[in-house]
Design an enzyme around this catalytic site. Structure first.
Site, short mmCIF file in Angstrom:
data_model
loop_
_atom_site.label_atom_id
_atom_site.label_comp_id
_atom_site.label_asym_id
_atom_site.label_seq_id
_atom_site.Cartn_x
_atom_site.Cartn_y
_atom_site.Cartn_z
N GLY A 1 0.83 -1.20 0.00
CA GLY A 1 0.00 0.00 0.00
C GLY A 1 0.86 1.25 0.00
N SER A 2 0.38 2.28 0.70
CA SER A 2 1.02 3.60 0.63
C SER A 2 2.40 3.68 1.27
CB SER A 2 0.11 4.65 1.27
OG SER A 2 -1.06 4.82 0.47
N VAL A 3 2.82 2.65 1.98
CA VAL A 3 4.22 2.63 2.46
C VAL A 3 5.16 2.73 1.27
CG1 VAL A 3 5.97 1.29 3.68
CG2 VAL A 3 3.63 1.27 4.50
#
Length: 580
Positions: A299-301
């Site tokens: 995801g946004s990591v």
């Protein structure tokens, strides 16, 4: 005439069968007594084993120690072993009962109910062991028995052993002296370090039995033990027992049913604690999996890698604004506002990073995977190298690699670029890789291989070999990029709308990034399931620890990622104060 022929043929067949049986008996009893069948079974040893029973005091297998020298999987339990024939020797029975603070009749009753040696472990002190052994009576022994700790810390990391004769002979074709009953490592560090941990000889008490399995009380009890003071070997890990215990407790208390956490020592590039849930049992070991070494959509990591690429391409202009009222594909959504890059990263605006990724790929199609490689998100990050007589020895068992693109043609598809930019589509990374990325950024861009073992020690404590803290091969992000990333990661926590604002009141200043990735699955109620991440490092000023927590296959509202991250950081602070 026909009857005579039938008799002759019958006799011939019986003769051939008897001849085959005799050949088989000769093969068993004369020719292959020490190496029978493809498993090289020593029939002499096994026949003796059938006539003897044993009380195993220690299996002779090597140990795992934490960084402070504490045993991680086993413990020494004081015990008194009493053989049944003691009940017929009244003077020694009374003397033994007196030492153990028992009534002679009670002890005799217990011995009469068993045909095997009676093992007493409750309330056995060092003094009792000494007094028992000072008797010098062959029916009573005071020993320290090595037992597997019921707590079984870091089970998916340290792993487990099992009997597997075929794998034993395949893995160690030259070690004919090993019994087919020898347990070998089949998962985790038990598997990767198996050759170092193999027993030279176990420690046990042997006694003979009759054909019905009853003890032959007139025979002496034999004590066998390892005579070599250098063995068994010990593997000193980089793990901290107390931190491991607390991490596992927190994940359990917070209700993280699938996922886990990994905590790294940044300067030593080593694992302090690694927990994967759910745990495995003896019944489902075939399903064992260490999720910290398994690649998932981050995801946004992953926006951290896209941001690093943008910085190196000089696209991080502070005054450039992005319309975060639009969704990932540039369609009106209205959930956020117009933001600059720093705010977009702190509040995790998808539109900003989809826009940046598309712009960069137009001029440099390799930019995203190249930057991900520099941050350690593609190749394995665990320690690898030549040790002893093993080439390319890997410390971590079944560590997976990462991935960015599934199909090169996706680089020309706007929606595929957008999904890749936010860590979806075909992007996969392991929690260990993400933790190492955070450690790399905290160190100023220097990427190192991650260790979980520091040394292999002889039994007397001297070092057999060490695993050096070493740099990873390949390019790094430059120091300027790392310093900028540090500020962006800190703003995720300090921004009043940042996705990490929950961590503002922790005793350490935290920098990090959240991530939510869709799994494509739903629960029984039809709710969408996600992988929820938070990855970061602390303290911000002088980084010591990198931490990743991931809650897998959970609905967004029920995920306990942030709660677990918060509690682990707080507990690390408490442990650090206590240990210094």
């Amino acid at each position: 005439m026909r009857k005579k022929r039938r008799i002759q043929w019958t006799g011939a067949i019986i003769f051939i069968l008897l001849l085959g049986l005799l050949a088989r008996l000769a093969e068993i009893q004369l020719f292959f007594t020490e190496s029978f069948s493809k498993l090289d079974i020593n029939l002499i040893q096994e026949s003796v084993r059938q006539r003897t029973e044993e009380v195993v005091i220690s299996d002779g297998r090597g140990e795992f120690l934490d960084r402070n020298g504490k045993r991680l999987l086993t413990k020494e339990q004081p015990a008194v072993i009493l053989f049944p024939f003691l009940q017929y020797d009244l003077p020694h029975l009374k003397q033994t009962a007196s030492i153990l603070h028992m009534e002679p009749e009670e002890l005799k009753r217990k011995l009469s109910k068993t045909k095997k040696p009676l093992i007493l472990k409750n309330d056995i002190t060092k003094k009792k062991l000494k007094d028992i052994n000072d008797m010098k009576y062959s029916g009573v022994y005071g020993v320290y028995m090595k037992e597997k700790d019921k707590k079984r810390l870091a089970l998916q990391t340290l792993g487990f052993t099992s009997e597997n004769p075929e794998l034993l002979r395949k893995r160690y074709p030259d070690k004919k002296e090993l019994s087919i009953r020898t347990e070998i490592g089949t998962f985790g560090l038990e598997s990767t370090f198996d050759e170092f941990l193999l027993p030279e000889q176990d420690t046990k008490l042997l006694y003979h039995v009759d054909g019905k399995g009853n003890p032959l009380f007139g025979m002496d009890v034999k004590y066998t033990a390892e005579a070599n003071s250098f063995y068994p070997l010990q593997v000193q890990t980089t793990m901290d027992e107390e931190m491991q215990v607390e991490m596992e407790n927190i994940l359990k208390e917070q209700g993280v049913k699938k996922g886990g956490a990994v905590l790294l020592d940044i300067q030593n590039s080593s694992v302090l604690a690694m927990a994967s849930v759910p745990s495995v049992t003896s019944k489902n070991r075939h399903k064992a999996r260490n999720y910290m070494l398994t690649a998932f959509s981050p995801g946004s990591v992953f926006k951290t890698a896209v941001l690093a690429a943008a910085i190196e391409k000089n696209l991080d202009k502070p005054h450039t604004m992005y319309d975060c009222r639009k969704n990932l594909y540039g369609e009106p959504e209205g959930k956020q506002d117009v933001m600059n890059l720093s705010e977009s990263f702190a509040q995790s605006c998808n539109y900003t990073f989809a826009t940046l990724a598309e712009k960069m790929i137009q001029t440099d199609p390799q930019i995203i995977e190249q930057t991900a490689t520099k941050l350690g998100l593609i190749d394995r990050v665990g320690w690898e190298g030549d040790v002893y007589h093993k080439e390319q020895f890997k410390q971590f068992d079944r560590e997976e690699t990462g991935n960015v693109w599934g199909d090169k043609r996706d680089k020309h598809v706007k929606k595929a670029i957008a999904q890749t930019a936010i860590g979806q589509k075909n992007v996969k990374t392991t929690p260990l890789q993400i933790a190492n990325m955070m450690a790399t950024i905290a160190r100023g861009g220097e990427r190192r291989e991650v260790r979980i073992a520091d040394k292999v020690l002889y039994q007397n404590g001297t070092t057999m070999l060490s695993f050096q803290n070493k740099r990873a091969q390949g390019e790094n992000i430059d120091r300027y990029t790392a310093q900028k990333l540090q500020r962006y990661l800190r703003q995720v926590v300090t921004d009043e709308k940042g996705t990490g604002r929950r961590f503002q009141d922790l005793p350490f200043k935290v920098a990090g990034k959240s991530g939510t990735s869709q799994t494509g699955s739903k629960d029984k109620k039809g709710n969408t399931l996600y992988h929820k991440w938070f990855a970061g490092y602390f303290p911000m000023e002088k980084p010591k620890y990198a931490l990743v927590v991931v809650h897998l296959d959970e609905t967004s509202g029920r995920a306990k990622t942030n709660d677990a991250f918060y509690d682990i950081v707080k507990k690390v602070n408490e442990i650090e104060k206590k240990q210094t």
